[in-house]
Design a protein around this motif. Sequence first.
Motif, mmCIF file in Angstrom:
data_model
loop_
_atom_site.group_PDB
_atom_site.id
_atom_site.type_symbol
_atom_site.label_atom_id
_atom_site.label_comp_id
_atom_site.label_asym_id
_atom_site.label_seq_id
_atom_site.Cartn_x
_atom_site.Cartn_y
_atom_site.Cartn_z
ATOM 1 N N PRO A 74 0.838 -1.205 0.000
ATOM 2 C CA PRO A 74 0.000 0.000 0.000
ATOM 3 C C PRO A 74 0.869 1.249 0.000
ATOM 4 O O PRO A 74 2.035 1.220 0.408
ATOM 5 N N THR A 75 0.288 2.344 -0.465
ATOM 6 C CA THR A 75 1.005 3.621 -0.449
ATOM 7 C C THR A 75 0.513 4.550 0.655
ATOM 8 O O THR A 75 1.159 5.561 0.927
ATOM 9 N N GLY A 76 -0.644 4.236 1.241
ATOM 10 C CA GLY A 76 -1.177 5.077 2.300
ATOM 11 C C GLY A 76 -2.241 6.051 1.847
ATOM 12 O O GLY A 76 -2.742 6.842 2.652
ATOM 13 N N GLY A 77 -2.594 6.013 0.555
ATOM 14 C CA GLY A 77 -3.619 6.917 0.050
ATOM 15 C C GLY A 77 -3.993 6.576 -1.368
ATOM 16 O O GLY A 77 -3.303 5.793 -2.046
ATOM 17 N N PRO A 78 -5.084 7.148 -1.875
ATOM 18 C CA PRO A 78 -5.550 6.845 -3.229
ATOM 19 C C PRO A 78 -4.514 7.188 -4.300
ATOM 20 O O PRO A 78 -3.769 8.164 -4.182
ATOM 21 N N ILE A 79 -4.509 6.376 -5.360
ATOM 22 C CA ILE A 79 -3.636 6.590 -6.515
ATOM 23 C C ILE A 79 -4.517 6.929 -7.708
ATOM 24 O O ILE A 79 -5.441 6.189 -8.033
ATOM 25 N N THR A 80 -4.236 8.041 -8.354
ATOM 26 C CA THR A 80 -5.032 8.451 -9.515
ATOM 27 C C THR A 80 -4.209 8.549 -10.794
ATOM 28 O O THR A 80 -4.775 8.522 -11.888
ATOM 29 N N ALA A 81 -2.901 8.675 -10.696
ATOM 30 C CA ALA A 81 -2.042 8.800 -11.883
ATOM 31 C C ALA A 81 -1.408 7.454 -12.221
ATOM 32 O O ALA A 81 -1.095 6.662 -11.322
ATOM 33 N N PRO A 82 -1.193 7.161 -13.505
ATOM 34 C CA PRO A 82 -0.501 5.926 -13.875
ATOM 35 C C PRO A 82 0.910 5.883 -13.293
ATOM 36 O O PRO A 82 1.568 6.914 -13.137
ATOM 37 N N VAL A 425 1.032 -2.573 -11.760
ATOM 38 C CA VAL A 425 -0.251 -1.885 -11.802
ATOM 39 C C VAL A 425 -0.529 -1.308 -10.423
ATOM 40 O O VAL A 425 0.041 -1.750 -9.420
ATOM 41 N N ALA A 426 -1.404 -0.319 -10.381
ATOM 42 C CA ALA A 426 -1.800 0.283 -9.110
ATOM 43 C C ALA A 426 -3.304 0.470 -9.101
ATOM 44 O O ALA A 426 -3.901 0.839 -10.118
ATOM 45 N N THR A 427 -3.929 0.220 -7.971
ATOM 46 C CA THR A 427 -5.361 0.424 -7.838
ATOM 47 C C THR A 427 -5.635 1.781 -7.200
ATOM 48 O O THR A 427 -4.795 2.323 -6.474
ATOM 49 N N ASN A 428 -6.821 2.305 -7.456
ATOM 50 C CA ASN A 428 -7.130 3.645 -6.962
ATOM 51 C C ASN A 428 -7.224 3.708 -5.443
ATOM 52 O O ASN A 428 -7.111 4.789 -4.864
ATOM 53 N N ILE A 429 -7.419 2.580 -4.775
ATOM 54 C CA ILE A 429 -7.456 2.619 -3.314
ATOM 55 C C ILE A 429 -6.060 2.775 -2.720
ATOM 56 O O ILE A 429 -5.911 2.957 -1.518
ATOM 57 N N GLY A 430 -5.014 2.645 -3.577
ATOM 58 C CA GLY A 430 -3.670 2.948 -3.110
ATOM 59 C C GLY A 430 -2.752 1.770 -2.937
ATOM 60 O O GLY A 430 -1.843 1.798 -2.107
ATOM 61 N N LYS A 431 -2.920 0.723 -3.759
ATOM 62 C CA LYS A 431 -2.055 -0.446 -3.637
ATOM 63 C C LYS A 431 -1.331 -0.707 -4.955
ATOM 64 O O LYS A 431 -1.927 -0.618 -6.024
#
Length: 442
Positions: A74-82, A425-431
């Motif tokens: 996890p990154t700790g927050g939402p991911i929106t950019a590729p 790949v990354a999901t918008n929930i932050g993983k």
Amino acid sequence: MRAVVRRLSGAVRVAVGVATVAVTATALVSCSDGHIDVRSVASPGWSSFGGNAANSNYAYPSVPDDLALRWSRPTGGPITAPITLSNQSNVGVTATTPSGCNLLVLDPNSGRKNFCKRMRDGVAVNSLLVDQYDQPYIGESTAFLAFNAGGAIRWRMPVIGVPLSSKFVAPGVVLAATTQGQVLLLDTQTNTFVAPEVRLRPDIHPEDGLYGFGDCVTNGPRCAIPAPAAVDIGAERMFINFWPNGAIASQIRALDYSVVDGKRAVREAWHADIPGGVIGPATLSADGKTVYTYSRLGQIYALHADTGKVKWRFENGGYGFGTMTVSPSGDIIPAGVVGAPLKMIHDAGDHAEQVWQRDDLKSVSLSTLTEAKTAWTVVRDAGKDSLSLTEVSSTDGKTKRTLPLPDSVGFATGVAVSPKGQIAVATNIGKVYFFDSKSEFE
């Protein structure tokens, strides 16, 4: 910047040559005069938003047959950019985190942080740009920054607005285009202007870096440039989604940046008004002859790159994420809304035709086409909220393999492919999920 390589003898010369090739791959050009070009260029791999300067999301490396999940974190927050993958397969990711780092560069072997930074607002909409030395470039509110491979700041350039995901436009020259319509070409080593600054709109707010930023998500009128540019380095031309001041809709604008009378300058080549306005970034064909874009009315337009005239229009039924994938042969996979069927169309020159559609595959990601005539995307598992990384044939859309993304929900921001064929790949929930050949980690 150029470095002189002195004559070395015997084993020393061989060792230096091998090390240089390993580090810089094909990005450096050796000349017969004994000089090596060390100016920054795009890293081999998935070096920027869209995977390359054209925003085409196309991969040439072969993906291993024994691809398997190596790690996730996890990154700790939402991911929106590729996300991006450098020549060394380091994963670059930004996230909207309440505290701590919101820019991370992760090691491909374990997902551990090579380095991370706390950046200003605006960084989370951006993908890193990475050069052949693994040096990242990225924008935040009121600044565009260059780092070294270890995360130390090399330089910072003040800007007006938020610089969007950037591109190299020539060896040693990086583009910074901001949400308020400022266009800068900067020397990657000295942080000096390579061309005079351009401000495409008069209504700038230097004191407010986030002015109009909220409109960028919906492509509204207060956001002058809402999406990353597509660049044709050979033709020295960039293509941007631009909303002119006072206009009723956004347009595609082509800007030349070639050298005239010994000086480089940014100037308009043409602009194309698209019915309903433009959504998302422009995408350039591999031969540089066609620019693709979405209209707000849900159509895909193909424009002549030299004139901006319409070649064809395809009724796509929506613009989804406003992004697309384009192969050198003219195959196009539009990124639909979350859960839309996966489909492919083909550019037939004077029109586009649908090749196939998979109604049973609920796509939740921008796809990546490959030289192996396959496409990788992320789909929602049937009857579930979980997601899987899926490879299909680009010829007929048939599924070739499916790899689950454990504990995943929502949607993914895209599929990045490294020079070794690894996939992230990354999901918008932050993983973040990283796939590699089993032989590399078992």
